[in-house]
Design an enzyme around this catalytic site. Sequence first.
Site, PDB file in Angstrom:
ATOM      1  N   HIS A 155       0.943  -1.209   0.075  1.00 46.38           N
ATOM      2  CA  HIS A 155       0.053  -0.155   0.062  1.00 46.38           C
ATOM      3  C   HIS A 155       0.824   1.206  -0.002  1.00 46.38           C
ATOM      4  CE1 HIS A 155      -2.954   2.955   0.478  1.00 46.38           C
ATOM      5  NE2 HIS A 155      -3.521   2.418   1.665  1.00 46.38           N
ATOM      6  N   HIS A 206      -3.379   0.694 -12.505  1.00 48.92           N
ATOM      7  CA  HIS A 206      -3.974   1.229 -11.396  1.00 48.92           C
ATOM      8  C   HIS A 206      -5.243   0.565 -11.508  1.00 48.92           C
ATOM      9  CE1 HIS A 206      -6.187   3.737  -8.616  1.00 48.92           C
ATOM     10  NE2 HIS A 206      -4.934   3.924  -7.965  1.00 48.92           N
ATOM     11  N   ASP A 266       2.610   6.992  -8.195  1.00 50.70           N
ATOM     12  CA  ASP A 266       3.750   6.531  -7.285  1.00 50.70           C
ATOM     13  C   ASP A 266       4.724   6.355  -8.373  1.00 50.70           C
ATOM     14  OD1 ASP A 266       2.576   6.359  -4.897  1.00 50.70           O
ATOM     15  OD2 ASP A 266       1.453   4.522  -5.600  1.00 50.70           O
TER      16      ASP A 266
END
Length: 307
Positions: A155, A206, A266
């Site tokens: 996470h 994603h 990210d």
Amino acid sequence: QELPFSLSKNLILSLRGKCIMNMLARTVLGLYTDDDEAENYSPENLIRQSISLIARFPVIVAYAYFGMRHSFQRKSLIIRHPRPELSIAENFLYMLKGDKYTRLEADLLDLALVLHAEHGGGNNSTFTTRVVSSAQTDTYSAIAAALGSLKGGLHGGANIKVIEMMNNIKDNVKNWGDENEVDSYLEKMLNKQAFDKTGKIYGIGHAIYTLSDPRCVLLKEQARQLAKEKGREDEYNLYASIEKLAPKAFYRFKGANSKTIAANVDFYSGFVYQCLDIPEELYTPIFAIARVPGWAAHRIEEVTSTS
């Protein structure tokens, strides 16, 4: 916002630990003892508690980092008190680096915090917040539970995996500007022949965003400006090349039935933090600084809708 002296001294500067996320969670639980209205679940009190936590997270993280660094890396213990005239991003950079940050650095960290704040509520830590809050526990216990979830490598540690992957690519691709060589190495990664041999290209794809991650689009443009300021344009161009080539490599590997994928937030965030000279130990805690407003909002909704 300043912390109570007793908590700073006893929970952060005396009882130091190697994991800043655990120190953050422990200190959040300690703040319960300093709140005479800790069990008051009125909307007004929940908002007060939330604002206080949002303001205090950067201070806790900065103090915990320097405490850890002093105890386990034998470096100087530096404590800079937060300045009320500065924003959250500016205060964090100030507590971490003193006055040695630029306007662009502060603006980019501020953008990164906003982009990481929340994007729908289906992620693990926000779900944890809502589940724990539905039991009508206190704010500090709920946020500590969310921190435990975010600490997990699947996470909150995603951008660290991107950095590790990029370091591996930089070591093994001789010509970063040769798209054929970059593409060839990405294929080796997908075939579990390179990097960690999991078959993954970290930072690409994603669960919700497919055509593009709008957070990544915004961060990428600012990252380009920061790379220019820091003299790291070649490295930025490698990131951009992988962002372009990875979906095509994935499509060839998976076949015509593969879903559309794109880079997620990210992918560039770790690079941004590197350019800001932020240590890797702080990447996930910074995610927590960004995410606590979202947790707080979901908690307020959960508690007030069931009370």
